[in-house]
Design a protein around this motif. Structure first.
Motif, PDB file in Angstrom:
ATOM      1  N   SER A 254       0.712  -1.222  -0.126  1.00 58.83           N
ATOM      2  CA  SER A 254      -0.095   0.057  -0.230  1.00 58.83           C
ATOM      3  C   SER A 254       0.970   1.136  -0.045  1.00 58.83           C
ATOM      4  CB  SER A 254      -1.078  -0.065   1.185  1.00 58.83           C
ATOM      5  OG  SER A 254      -0.236   0.117   2.427  1.00 58.83           O
ATOM      6  N   PRO A 255       0.573   2.449  -0.532  1.00 57.99           N
ATOM      7  CA  PRO A 255       1.246   3.561  -0.972  1.00 57.99           C
ATOM      8  C   PRO A 255       1.563   4.296   0.794  1.00 57.99           C
ATOM      9  CG  PRO A 255      -0.776   3.703  -2.433  1.00 57.99           C
ATOM     10  CD  PRO A 255      -0.912   2.467  -1.566  1.00 57.99           C
ATOM     11  N   ALA A 291      -4.995  -9.837 -10.448  1.00 65.18           N
ATOM     12  CA  ALA A 291      -4.397  -8.829 -10.329  1.00 65.18           C
ATOM     13  C   ALA A 291      -5.164  -7.782  -9.370  1.00 65.18           C
ATOM     14  CB  ALA A 291      -4.168  -7.908 -11.770  1.00 65.18           C
ATOM     15  N   ALA A 292      -4.431  -6.838  -8.862  1.00 66.68           N
ATOM     16  CA  ALA A 292      -4.857  -5.992  -7.795  1.00 66.68           C
ATOM     17  C   ALA A 292      -3.980  -4.764  -7.779  1.00 66.68           C
ATOM     18  CB  ALA A 292      -4.951  -6.741  -6.299  1.00 66.68           C
ATOM     19  N   THR A 293      -4.481  -3.877  -7.256  1.00 63.84           N
ATOM     20  CA  THR A 293      -3.646  -2.475  -6.901  1.00 63.84           C
ATOM     21  C   THR A 293      -4.198  -1.596  -6.040  1.00 63.84           C
ATOM     22  OG1 THR A 293      -2.432  -0.568  -8.033  1.00 63.84           O
ATOM     23  CG2 THR A 293      -4.729  -1.035  -8.909  1.00 63.84           C
ATOM     24  N   ILE A 301      -8.979  -0.586  -2.837  1.00 62.10           N
ATOM     25  CA  ILE A 301      -8.278  -1.663  -3.664  1.00 62.10           C
ATOM     26  C   ILE A 301      -9.092  -2.120  -4.774  1.00 62.10           C
ATOM     27  CG2 ILE A 301      -7.168  -4.160  -3.503  1.00 62.10           C
ATOM     28  CD1 ILE A 301      -7.043  -3.936  -0.528  1.00 62.10           C
ATOM     29  N   TYR A 302      -8.247  -2.216  -5.911  1.00 63.51           N
ATOM     30  CA  TYR A 302      -9.139  -2.407  -7.282  1.00 63.51           C
ATOM     31  C   TYR A 302      -8.366  -4.008  -7.560  1.00 63.51           C
ATOM     32  CZ  TYR A 302     -10.782   2.312  -7.988  1.00 63.51           C
ATOM     33  OH  TYR A 302     -11.396   3.444  -7.667  1.00 63.51           O
ATOM     34  N   THR A 303      -9.369  -4.886  -7.685  1.00 58.59           N
ATOM     35  CA  THR A 303      -8.987  -6.263  -8.254  1.00 58.59           C
ATOM     36  C   THR A 303      -9.592  -6.685  -9.488  1.00 58.59           C
ATOM     37  OG1 THR A 303      -9.204  -6.850  -5.759  1.00 58.59           O
ATOM     38  CG2 THR A 303      -9.109  -8.734  -7.396  1.00 58.59           C
ATOM     39  N   ALA A 336      -4.336  -1.080 -13.231  1.00 52.93           N
ATOM     40  CA  ALA A 336      -3.540  -0.073 -12.663  1.00 52.93           C
ATOM     41  C   ALA A 336      -4.389   1.143 -12.463  1.00 52.93           C
ATOM     42  CB  ALA A 336      -2.436   0.294 -13.724  1.00 52.93           C
ATOM     43  N   VAL A 337      -3.951   2.120 -11.442  1.00 52.67           N
ATOM     44  CA  VAL A 337      -4.498   3.246 -11.003  1.00 52.67           C
ATOM     45  C   VAL A 337      -3.758   4.412 -11.346  1.00 52.67           C
ATOM     46  CG1 VAL A 337      -5.876   4.532  -9.291  1.00 52.67           C
ATOM     47  CG2 VAL A 337      -6.279   2.097  -9.565  1.00 52.67           C
ATOM     48  N   SER A 338      -4.152   5.562 -11.952  1.00 50.11           N
ATOM     49  CA  SER A 338      -3.113   6.625 -12.053  1.00 50.11           C
ATOM     50  C   SER A 338      -2.832   7.315 -10.831  1.00 50.11           C
ATOM     51  CB  SER A 338      -3.912   7.802 -13.045  1.00 50.11           C
ATOM     52  OG  SER A 338      -5.006   8.031 -12.553  1.00 50.11           O
TER      53      SER A 338
END
Length: 460
Positions: A254-255, A291-293, A301-303, A336-338
């Motif tokens: 996580s960021p 995949a997740a981000t 979380i995006y999966t 992916a998320v910008s």
């Protein structure tokens, strides 16, 4: 900016460390002077004193040997050598790895000198400001540099390339069972350090959010490694209580640095605490999570699933906020998320990349993509937004040269990358942009970490 300048000045130091064995004693003394004074233990366990010996004859450990008579070292001695080598290559303890007490002292001194520095800056000339204009579409000003891992090329497939979040450093890892750090100077890219993990082909490696650790998972293992760069400690995490998985491979950090997300089998996602390495909780989707981000702020979380569905989760409650079908997707591959949180990109097995507005993903049950990108004809396996959200890199590892750079917001491909007919990019495994978009790297199945300079951006 000051940190990057300091690291740039250390290039010659890093190179001499690799090439000149006679400087070992000076390096050791300098590194030791930077280490905190250790306190004597009140009680010592005899079993702890009986440390395992490490075989130093392995070719990946030769950099840590100071004489031909050193055939083995204890774990404590090896950690000391790792710590000394890293600090010497970085010119001492880098500012991003200093402890809080040192940072407070330094910040206080910086405040006292701030007015003097501002006055000096105004009296100097030079390029202190990055390009403010937006990136133009059409042709990309790009320069092919020496490979990032040129000073230690891998003889096996690279699975990871990632830039350090705060320093001018790049990480590579792969099936040669090693993790390597290189200083990015655009010319020789000297090696800072290489760590060999016995019988552990690396599936994926990532810096922690603060840049002080490296996390690595293997191809066939349930365990994973945590490497503390400043302490020189390689810590194996053998078992996470409550985690019922036979293998630990795909993961994200996580960021905000609080969590590590593991993608498990049967649609499970597991959230681990980065601090304690304990299981916080699990989530489950229909089908398989491929995949997740995390969102840029780490709150969601995006999966992406193998059935073409996208799930959006709230990290705090671990509840599904919404889910939607990725338009036209038969099998999801990557997501992916910008960095600015504006776009969500979904890659599919057909070579299509759908780009959505994040707002529509969160508030509509059947969102329509703002752009459908059809520049690839094989399964999309890698997606990466640059930090300014002006470029989306898309790639497939199914064929050579299957990589495109997409301009944002026009969503058109730059026509001069890659060069037509050159066949210089062999099976892209992973891609990454440097923190201020000045560099772009591609990990290939030939063991190379290709490096490019994006001239529009003045900073690393």
């Amino acid at each position: 900016m000051r940190l990057i300048q300091e690291l740039g000045q250390q290039t010659n130091l890093g190179k001499s460390l690799l090439d000149d064995d006679s400087s070992d004693s000076e390096v050791e003394n300098e590194a030791k002077s930077n280490l905190p004074v250790s306190k004597k233990a009140v009680w010592v366990d005899e079993e702890d004193e009986a440390e395992d010996l490490v075989d130093m004859t392995h070719r990946f450990r030769k950099d840590f040997v100071k004489s031909t008579t050193e055939k083995t070292l204890s774990m404590g001695q090896l950690q000391q050598r790792l710590r000394e080598q890293f600090q010497a290559a970085m010119g001492g303890t880098p500012s991003w790895a200093e402890n809080k007490v040192k940072k407070r002292r330094k910040d206080k001194k910086d405040l006292e000198d701030e007015s003097d520095e501002d006055e000096d800056l105004l009296q100097k000339t030079g390029n202190f400001v990055t390009h403010s204009e937006s990136l133009p579409k059409g042709l990309l000003q790009i320069k092919n540099c020496k490979d990032a891992n040129y000073s230690r090329r891998s003889n096996a497939k690279l699975t990871t390339t990632q830039f350090h979040p705060a320093a001018q450093v790049i990480l590579t890892a792969g099936l040669d069972q090693s993790i390597s750090l290189f200083q990015v100077d655009e010319k020789t890219n000297p090696k800072i350090q290489s760590i060999h993990l016995e019988q552990f082909p690396v599936y994926k490696a990532r810096f922690s959010a603060d840049g002080e650790q490296v996390i690595a998972t293997g191809i066939h293992n349930k365990m994973f490694y945590m490497y503390n760069m400043m302490a020189g400690k390689i810590i194996p995490v053998y078992n996470v209580r409550g985690l019922e998985e036979r293998k630990v491979k795909e993961f994200e950090v996580s960021p905000d640095g609080l969590f590590m997300l593991l993608l498990g089998t049967s649609g499970y996602l597991h959230l681990l605490s980065m601090k304690t390495k304990e299981l916080v909780g699990s989530m489950k989707i229909n089908g398989k999570a491929v995949a997740a981000t995390f969102s840029p702020d780490g709150s969601t979380i995006y999966t992406h699933s193998d059935e073409g569905e996208v799930y959006v989760w709230d990290v705090k409650s671990r509840k599904c906020l919404t889910r939607f079908i990725d338009e036209g997707c038969l099998r999801g591959m990557c997501i992916a998320v910008s960095r600015n949180g504006q776009y969500v990109a979904c890659g599919s097995s057909s070579g299509i990349v759908n780009v959505y507005s994040q707002d529509t993903c969160l508030h509509q049950t059947n969102p329509k993509p703002v752009k459908v990108i059809r520049n690839l004809v094989t399964a999309v396996t890698s997606l990466a937004f640059n930090p300014t959200t002006e470029i989306l890199a898309i790639a497939s590892k199914s064929t050579d040269d299957a990589v495109k750079m997409i301009h944002i917001p026009s969503f058109t491909a730059f026509s001069n990358f890659p060069l037509v007919g050159k066949k210089t990019i062999c099976l892209v495994q992973e891609m990454d942009f440097s923190p201020r978009s000045g560099f772009f790297s591609i990990a290939t199945n030939q063991g190379k970490a290709l490096l490019y300079r994006l001239k529009h951006y003045a900073d690393f």
